[in-house]
Scaffold this motif. Structure first.
Motif, PDB file in Angstrom:
ATOM      1  N   ARG A 265       0.161  60.429 144.378  1.00  0.00           N
ATOM      2  CA  ARG A 265       1.628  60.523 144.375  1.00  0.00           C
ATOM      3  C   ARG A 265       2.151  60.660 142.945  1.00  0.00           C
ATOM      4  O   ARG A 265       3.057  61.453 142.677  1.00  0.00           O
ATOM      5  N   TYR A 266       1.594  59.872 142.036  1.00  0.00           N
ATOM      6  CA  TYR A 266       2.029  59.958 140.637  1.00  0.00           C
ATOM      7  C   TYR A 266       1.806  61.361 140.080  1.00  0.00           C
ATOM      8  O   TYR A 266       2.664  61.914 139.381  1.00  0.00           O
ATOM      9  N   LEU A 267       0.652  61.934 140.351  1.00  0.00           N
ATOM     10  CA  LEU A 267       0.355  63.278 139.844  1.00  0.00           C
ATOM     11  C   LEU A 267       1.351  64.288 140.399  1.00  0.00           C
ATOM     12  O   LEU A 267       1.886  65.122 139.648  1.00  0.00           O
ATOM     13  N   PHE A 268       1.605  64.227 141.695  1.00  0.00           N
ATOM     14  CA  PHE A 268       2.571  65.146 142.303  1.00  0.00           C
ATOM     15  C   PHE A 268       3.950  64.987 141.671  1.00  0.00           C
ATOM     16  O   PHE A 268       4.583  65.960 141.249  1.00  0.00           O
ATOM     17  N   VAL A 269       4.434  63.754 141.629  1.00  0.00           N
ATOM     18  CA  VAL A 269       5.797  63.493 141.159  1.00  0.00           C
ATOM     19  C   VAL A 269       5.960  63.875 139.694  1.00  0.00           C
ATOM     20  O   VAL A 269       6.936  64.534 139.307  1.00  0.00           O
ATOM     21  N   ASP A 270       5.023  63.477 138.859  1.00  0.00           N
ATOM     22  CA  ASP A 270       5.153  63.702 137.426  1.00  0.00           C
ATOM     23  C   ASP A 270       5.157  65.182 137.078  1.00  0.00           C
ATOM     24  O   ASP A 270       5.795  65.599 136.109  1.00  0.00           O
ATOM     25  N   ASN A 271       4.456  65.976 137.875  1.00  0.00           N
ATOM     26  CA  ASN A 271       4.342  67.403 137.584  1.00  0.00           C
ATOM     27  C   ASN A 271       5.247  68.267 138.456  1.00  0.00           C
ATOM     28  O   ASN A 271       5.138  69.493 138.438  1.00  0.00           O
ATOM     29  N   GLY A 272       6.144  67.627 139.201  1.00  0.00           N
ATOM     30  CA  GLY A 272       7.103  68.374 140.003  1.00  0.00           C
ATOM     31  C   GLY A 272       6.463  69.217 141.086  1.00  0.00           C
ATOM     32  O   GLY A 272       6.962  70.298 141.416  1.00  0.00           O
ATOM     33  N   ILE A 273       5.362  68.731 141.639  1.00  0.00           N
ATOM     34  CA  ILE A 273       4.636  69.467 142.677  1.00  0.00           C
ATOM     35  C   ILE A 273       5.124  68.995 144.046  1.00  0.00           C
ATOM     36  O   ILE A 273       5.057  67.808 144.363  1.00  0.00           O
ATOM     37  N   ASP A 274       5.597  69.919 144.841  1.00  0.00           N
ATOM     38  CA  ASP A 274       6.121  69.580 146.160  1.00  0.00           C
ATOM     39  C   ASP A 274       4.980  69.211 147.106  1.00  0.00           C
ATOM     40  O   ASP A 274       3.939  69.875 147.125  1.00  0.00           O
ATOM     41  N   TYR A 275       5.184  68.164 147.882  1.00  0.00           N
ATOM     42  CA  TYR A 275       4.185  67.766 148.873  1.00  0.00           C
ATOM     43  C   TYR A 275       4.873  67.010 149.994  1.00  0.00           C
ATOM     44  O   TYR A 275       5.985  66.511 149.841  1.00  0.00           O
ATOM     45  N   LYS A 276       4.197  66.943 151.107  1.00  0.00           N
ATOM     46  CA  LYS A 276       4.661  66.138 152.225  1.00  0.00           C
ATOM     47  C   LYS A 276       3.643  65.042 152.492  1.00  0.00           C
ATOM     48  O   LYS A 276       2.457  65.199 152.197  1.00  0.00           O
TER      49      LYS A 276
ATOM     50  N   PHE B 203      -0.519  52.879 126.012  1.00  0.00           N
ATOM     51  CA  PHE B 203      -0.769  53.943 126.991  1.00  0.00           C
ATOM     52  C   PHE B 203       0.017  53.682 128.265  1.00  0.00           C
ATOM     53  O   PHE B 203       0.674  54.583 128.801  1.00  0.00           O
ATOM     54  N   TYR B 204      -0.050  52.458 128.771  1.00  0.00           N
ATOM     55  CA  TYR B 204       0.663  52.116 130.000  1.00  0.00           C
ATOM     56  C   TYR B 204       2.168  52.348 129.840  1.00  0.00           C
ATOM     57  O   TYR B 204       2.810  52.957 130.700  1.00  0.00           O
ATOM     58  N   ASP B 205       2.720  51.877 128.739  1.00  0.00           N
ATOM     59  CA  ASP B 205       4.157  52.039 128.500  1.00  0.00           C
ATOM     60  C   ASP B 205       4.529  53.516 128.376  1.00  0.00           C
ATOM     61  O   ASP B 205       5.599  53.941 128.832  1.00  0.00           O
ATOM     62  N   ARG B 206       3.646  54.294 127.763  1.00  0.00           N
ATOM     63  CA  ARG B 206       3.893  55.733 127.603  1.00  0.00           C
ATOM     64  C   ARG B 206       3.941  56.418 128.967  1.00  0.00           C
ATOM     65  O   ARG B 206       4.810  57.261 129.220  1.00  0.00           O
ATOM     66  N   MET B 207       3.017  56.062 129.834  1.00  0.00           N
ATOM     67  CA  MET B 207       3.009  56.642 131.176  1.00  0.00           C
ATOM     68  C   MET B 207       4.244  56.207 131.962  1.00  0.00           C
ATOM     69  O   MET B 207       4.893  57.023 132.626  1.00  0.00           O
ATOM     70  N   ALA B 208       4.575  54.936 131.892  1.00  0.00           N
ATOM     71  CA  ALA B 208       5.706  54.404 132.660  1.00  0.00           C
ATOM     72  C   ALA B 208       7.031  55.006 132.221  1.00  0.00           C
ATOM     73  O   ALA B 208       7.991  55.039 133.000  1.00  0.00           O
ATOM     74  N   SER B 209       7.099  55.482 130.981  1.00  0.00           N
ATOM     75  CA  SER B 209       8.350  56.033 130.459  1.00  0.00           C
ATOM     76  C   SER B 209       8.474  57.542 130.667  1.00  0.00           C
ATOM     77  O   SER B 209       9.516  58.124 130.333  1.00  0.00           O
ATOM     78  N   ARG B 210       7.446  58.180 131.210  1.00  0.00           N
ATOM     79  CA  ARG B 210       7.569  59.612 131.504  1.00  0.00           C
ATOM     80  C   ARG B 210       8.702  59.798 132.516  1.00  0.00           C
ATOM     81  O   ARG B 210       8.748  59.100 133.542  1.00  0.00           O
ATOM     82  N   PRO B 211       9.642  60.700 132.249  1.00  0.00           N
ATOM     83  CA  PRO B 211      10.891  60.745 133.020  1.00  0.00           C
ATOM     84  C   PRO B 211      10.713  60.803 134.530  1.00  0.00           C
ATOM     85  O   PRO B 211      11.378  60.059 135.264  1.00  0.00           O
ATOM     86  N   ASN B 212       9.850  61.673 135.012  1.00  0.00           N
ATOM     87  CA  ASN B 212       9.690  61.794 136.463  1.00  0.00           C
ATOM     88  C   ASN B 212       9.080  60.540 137.079  1.00  0.00           C
ATOM     89  O   ASN B 212       9.464  60.119 138.176  1.00  0.00           O
ATOM     90  N   LEU B 213       8.119  59.947 136.372  1.00  0.00           N
ATOM     91  CA  LEU B 213       7.507  58.718 136.880  1.00  0.00           C
ATOM     92  C   LEU B 213       8.499  57.566 136.847  1.00  0.00           C
ATOM     93  O   LEU B 213       8.578  56.767 137.785  1.00  0.00           O
ATOM     94  N   LYS B 214       9.243  57.476 135.766  1.00  0.00           N
ATOM     95  CA  LYS B 214      10.224  56.397 135.631  1.00  0.00           C
ATOM     96  C   LYS B 214      11.260  56.461 136.754  1.00  0.00           C
ATOM     97  O   LYS B 214      11.580  55.442 137.388  1.00  0.00           O
ATOM     98  N   LYS B 215      11.769  57.659 137.008  1.00  0.00           N
ATOM     99  CA  LYS B 215      12.765  57.831 138.063  1.00  0.00           C
ATOM    100  C   LYS B 215      12.186  57.479 139.427  1.00  0.00           C
ATOM    101  O   LYS B 215      12.823  56.790 140.236  1.00  0.00           O
TER     102      LYS B 215
END
Length: 205
Positions: free
Chosen positions: A19-30, A175-187
């Motif tokens: 889910r994180y990979l999909f969301v962070d990269n704007g990849i549509d999925y169901k 590293f953890y904080d950097r990932m958590a602050s990525r805009p798509n993941l944060k949202k």
């Protein structure tokens, strides 16, 4: 219309990194919830009798880390350089060395096994800390890869179990904080859907 369908239970578990990979990269999925009638309807159709399962059009991909590598190769998230790919793969395998005992503890021996499991984390997470320092990169490789989502998900899960587990590991915490602050993941992580999703299937975390 999305060509991707993730079949999994309504929990973080083995599906969250995908889910994180999909969301962070704007990849549509169901996503399809397989909790209803799992034994009769879903399990017999799974290649190894387990979920998650990714449907990529007509092609089915089983095993959570294989799903991540498959998506990584398709979306530029699997390193083309052999040494960089080896770094991503070795961290992924080490994460599994931690996640396996975690899952067994959660489902089989939570009350008596939690403290002993937590005691193993400084050494096991310390190995990753040392590699991050040695490699000197913000992510596992020179740019974000599938493995970063796998590691991020593990660290998130472990901090729910024991909130201070990376406090003494500054490079890993960065590293953890950097990932958590990525805009798509944060949202995404601020949504009620995410906040209400259980970590594991038995209510223990």
């Amino acid at each position: 219309m999305s060509n991707y369908q993730l079949i999994y239970f309504p929990l973080r578990g083995r599906g969250q990194a995908t889910r994180y990979l999909f969301v962070d990269n704007g990849i549509d999925y169901k996503e399809e919830n397989c909790a209803q009638d799992w034994v009769k309807t879903y399990k017999p159709k799974m290649p190894f009798g387990q979920s998650p399962l990714l449907k990529d059009g007509d092609f089915e991909v089983a095993q959570s880390n294989t799903i991540m590598r498959h998506l990584g190769r398709k979306h530029g998230l699997y390193p083309s350089d052999l040494q960089e790919a080896a770094k991503a793969d070795m961290i992924t395998d080490h994460v599994e060395d931690i996640r396996g005992p975690y899952v067994r503890m959660i489902y089989q021996n939570y009350e008596n096994g939690k403290d002993d499991f937590v005691k193993t984390l400084p050494e096991k997470l310390g190995y990753i800390e040392n590699l991050f320092k040695k490699w000197g990169t913000e992510y596992i490789t020179t740019k974000i890869s599938f493995a970063d989502y796998i590691l991020f998900d593990l660290l998130d899960t472990l901090q729910i179990l024991t909130p201070t587990c990376i406090d003494a590991l500054p490079t890993l915490k960065a590293f953890y904080d950097r990932m958590a602050s990525r805009p798509n993941l944060k949202k995404y992580r601020e949504t009620e859907e995410f906040k209400k999703m259980p970590v594991n299937g038995n209510g223990k975390q």
